[in-house]
Design an enzyme around this catalytic site. Sequence first.
Site, PDB file in Angstrom:
ATOM      1  N   CYS A 114       0.816  -1.232   0.000  1.00 18.47           N
ATOM      2  CA  CYS A 114       0.000   0.000   0.000  1.00 18.47           C
ATOM      3  C   CYS A 114       0.844   1.274   0.000  1.00 18.47           C
ATOM      4  O   CYS A 114       0.341   2.346  -0.322  1.00 18.47           O
ATOM      5  CB  CYS A 114      -0.962   0.002   1.180  1.00 18.47           C
ATOM      6  SG  CYS A 114      -2.099  -1.383   1.133  1.00 18.47           S
ATOM      7  N   HIS A 251      -3.274   7.388   1.823  1.00 24.47           N
ATOM      8  CA  HIS A 251      -3.661   6.053   1.363  1.00 24.47           C
ATOM      9  C   HIS A 251      -5.024   5.750   1.982  1.00 24.47           C
ATOM     10  O   HIS A 251      -5.247   6.002   3.165  1.00 24.47           O
ATOM     11  CB  HIS A 251      -2.613   5.032   1.813  1.00 24.47           C
ATOM     12  CG  HIS A 251      -3.085   3.627   1.698  1.00 24.47           C
ATOM     13  ND1 HIS A 251      -3.592   3.123   0.529  1.00 24.47           N
ATOM     14  CD2 HIS A 251      -3.148   2.620   2.610  1.00 24.47           C
ATOM     15  CE1 HIS A 251      -3.946   1.872   0.721  1.00 24.47           C
ATOM     16  NE2 HIS A 251      -3.698   1.535   1.982  1.00 24.47           N
ATOM     17  N   ASN A 281     -10.025   0.124  -0.282  1.00 28.29           N
ATOM     18  CA  ASN A 281      -8.564   0.157  -0.273  1.00 28.29           C
ATOM     19  C   ASN A 281      -8.043  -0.467  -1.568  1.00 28.29           C
ATOM     20  O   ASN A 281      -8.179  -1.675  -1.775  1.00 28.29           O
ATOM     21  CB  ASN A 281      -8.071  -0.629   0.959  1.00 28.29           C
ATOM     22  CG  ASN A 281      -6.557  -0.603   1.102  1.00 28.29           C
ATOM     23  OD1 ASN A 281      -5.845  -0.231   0.168  1.00 28.29           O
ATOM     24  ND2 ASN A 281      -6.065  -1.009   2.257  1.00 28.29           N
TER      25      ASN A 281
HETATM   26  O1  UT7 Z   1      -3.724  -0.864   3.524  1.00 28.78           O
HETATM   27  C1  UT7 Z   1      -2.825  -1.497   4.382  1.00 28.78           C
HETATM   28  C2  UT7 Z   1      -3.080  -1.114   5.736  1.00 28.78           C
HETATM   29  N1  UT7 Z   1      -4.303  -1.715   6.216  1.00 28.78           N
HETATM   30  C3  UT7 Z   1      -4.966  -1.098   7.139  1.00 28.78           C
HETATM   31  O2  UT7 Z   1      -4.586  -0.009   7.474  1.00 28.78           O
HETATM   32  C4  UT7 Z   1      -6.139  -1.784   7.798  1.00 28.78           C
HETATM   33  C5  UT7 Z   1      -6.105  -1.465   9.238  1.00 28.78           C
HETATM   34  N2  UT7 Z   1      -7.151  -2.077  10.019  1.00 28.78           N
HETATM   35  C6  UT7 Z   1      -8.452  -1.734   9.932  1.00 28.78           C
HETATM   36  O3  UT7 Z   1      -8.842  -0.941   9.119  1.00 28.78           O
HETATM   37  C7  UT7 Z   1      -9.391  -2.312  10.970  1.00 28.78           C
HETATM   38  O4  UT7 Z   1      -8.651  -2.952  11.970  1.00 28.78           O
HETATM   39  C8  UT7 Z   1     -10.428  -3.296  10.386  1.00 28.78           C
HETATM   40  C9  UT7 Z   1     -11.452  -2.546   9.565  1.00 28.78           C
HETATM   41  C10 UT7 Z   1      -9.718  -4.335   9.534  1.00 28.78           C
HETATM   42  C11 UT7 Z   1     -11.179  -4.004  11.510  1.00 28.78           C
HETATM   43  O5  UT7 Z   1     -11.774  -3.092  12.409  1.00 28.78           O
HETATM   44  P1  UT7 Z   1     -11.559  -3.217  13.980  1.00 28.78           P
HETATM   45  O6  UT7 Z   1     -12.384  -2.178  14.595  1.00 28.78           O
HETATM   46  O7  UT7 Z   1     -10.092  -3.189  14.246  1.00 28.78           O
HETATM   47  O8  UT7 Z   1     -12.211  -4.623  14.302  1.00 28.78           O
HETATM   48  P2  UT7 Z   1     -11.534  -5.947  14.880  1.00 28.78           P
HETATM   49  O9  UT7 Z   1     -10.624  -6.575  13.887  1.00 28.78           O
HETATM   50  O10 UT7 Z   1     -10.985  -5.681  16.253  1.00 28.78           O
HETATM   51  O11 UT7 Z   1     -12.833  -6.876  15.020  1.00 28.78           O
HETATM   52  C12 UT7 Z   1     -13.933  -6.503  15.848  1.00 28.78           C
HETATM   53  C13 UT7 Z   1     -15.046  -7.507  15.640  1.00 28.78           C
HETATM   54  C14 UT7 Z   1     -14.596  -8.971  15.731  1.00 28.78           C
HETATM   55  O12 UT7 Z   1     -15.611  -9.696  16.392  1.00 28.78           O
HETATM   56  P3  UT7 Z   1     -15.492 -10.067  17.957  1.00 28.78           P
HETATM   57  O13 UT7 Z   1     -14.236 -10.870  18.079  1.00 28.78           O
HETATM   58  O14 UT7 Z   1     -15.414  -8.738  18.675  1.00 28.78           O
HETATM   59  O15 UT7 Z   1     -16.738 -10.811  18.200  1.00 28.78           O
HETATM   60  C15 UT7 Z   1     -14.524  -9.392  14.287  1.00 28.78           C
HETATM   61  O16 UT7 Z   1     -14.729 -10.796  14.133  1.00 28.78           O
HETATM   62  O17 UT7 Z   1     -15.628  -7.358  14.330  1.00 28.78           O
HETATM   63  C16 UT7 Z   1     -15.684  -8.629  13.687  1.00 28.78           C
HETATM   64  N3  UT7 Z   1     -15.553  -8.439  12.248  1.00 28.78           N
HETATM   65  C17 UT7 Z   1     -16.615  -8.264  11.441  1.00 28.78           C
HETATM   66  N4  UT7 Z   1     -17.943  -8.241  11.678  1.00 28.78           N
HETATM   67  C18 UT7 Z   1     -18.771  -8.032  10.635  1.00 28.78           C
HETATM   68  C19 UT7 Z   1     -14.429  -8.342  11.509  1.00 28.78           C
HETATM   69  N5  UT7 Z   1     -14.738  -8.143  10.221  1.00 28.78           N
HETATM   70  C20 UT7 Z   1     -16.082  -8.080  10.155  1.00 28.78           C
HETATM   71  C21 UT7 Z   1     -16.987  -7.866   9.096  1.00 28.78           C
HETATM   72  N6  UT7 Z   1     -18.319  -7.846   9.387  1.00 28.78           N
HETATM   73  N7  UT7 Z   1     -16.593  -7.659   7.825  1.00 28.78           N
END
Ligand code: UT7
Length: 324
Positions: A114, A251, A281
Amino acid sequence: MTSKAFIRGVGSYLPARVLTNEQLAKTVDTSDEWIRERTGITQRHIAAEGQNTSDLGYRAAVEALADANMDASEIDLIVLATSTPDLTFPSTATMIQELLGVRSGAAFDVQAVCAGFVYALSIADAMIQTGKGKNVLVIGAETFSRILDWNDRGTCVLFGDGAGAMVLSSTPSTDKGAGEGILNTFIRSDGRHKDLLYVDGGPSSTQTVGKLRMVGNQVFRHAVKELSDSMVQCAKGVNIEISDIDWFVPHQANQRILEAVAKRLDLRRGQVVSTVAYHANTSAASIPLALDTAIRDGRIKRGHKVMLEAFGGGFTWGAALLDY
Ligand code: UT7
């Protein structure tokens, strides 16, 4: 004598097919509400079957050349940032060189995921400064839809396909009010964090293409810190204050990252260009796509100071300060 890298033109291309959150929620355990709230994304573009990274990159390059009012035959270097090449080799840059009919100079790919566009700009800037290139096409093009695990809701909702390009030249633009071009670039990497964001395949290890894997919340934390620091370093290197910069083109990974970085640097909301809602993204393509969007809609004008910033797998990250 060193030359400056002036910005002659910018262009972009998005494949026609749009995949909305609602459509995705029919095949993966997710919802439009979750994706919007956690990322700001509402839709993404997906390349058609048979439409490869070289095709997207070529279309963006044609747009950038038209914007620069230049012919492909004037180009003597093509630097393509991509992590989704058409083939393991030859480089996708040489395929774009062939599609454009460019018969001189060199073409190669840069792989910094990225952060690829900022890396490619940094290389192009150095090549122009040292006289190794006169008219350089810098492209970011990706088909991330091809390396997603469409059963992994933690990653497949986040990415899309697209391409953007910029023509840099040692000859200034004749556009009214055109600025000094690239003022500074800053690139860094830290290989300790491979396991937080990677693709689990490759020619040497598995002899497969592999799928993208990410520990999103940990990537998020690193991204906010390194993005803020790299912008400060990039501006400081040329004695420019963050408050003197007109536009920030990050980005486009997540709206919440954009907002967290903006808060850390005390930026005004209206100064940050965000296209993540519509493009998702697109990895190395996201910055030139967002930049082109804000130039076309009249926000970014010739002579404005623009900071680009990116963070990606590796980790890799960086920033580039432009006087457009
Ligand atoms: O481009 C390269 C760089 N990449 C990035 O910068 C990405 C950086 N990360 C992010 O943007 C975020 O961390 C995400 C969007 C990927 C995830 O958001 P988050 O607020 O960090 O959520 P999390 O990974 O801590 O997950 C929270 C909950 C989990 O459930 P539990 O364990 O709390 O029950 C996940 O299983 O959200 C759940 N979850 C989803 N639920 C519905 C994860 N993906 C999804 C989804 N739909 N698509």
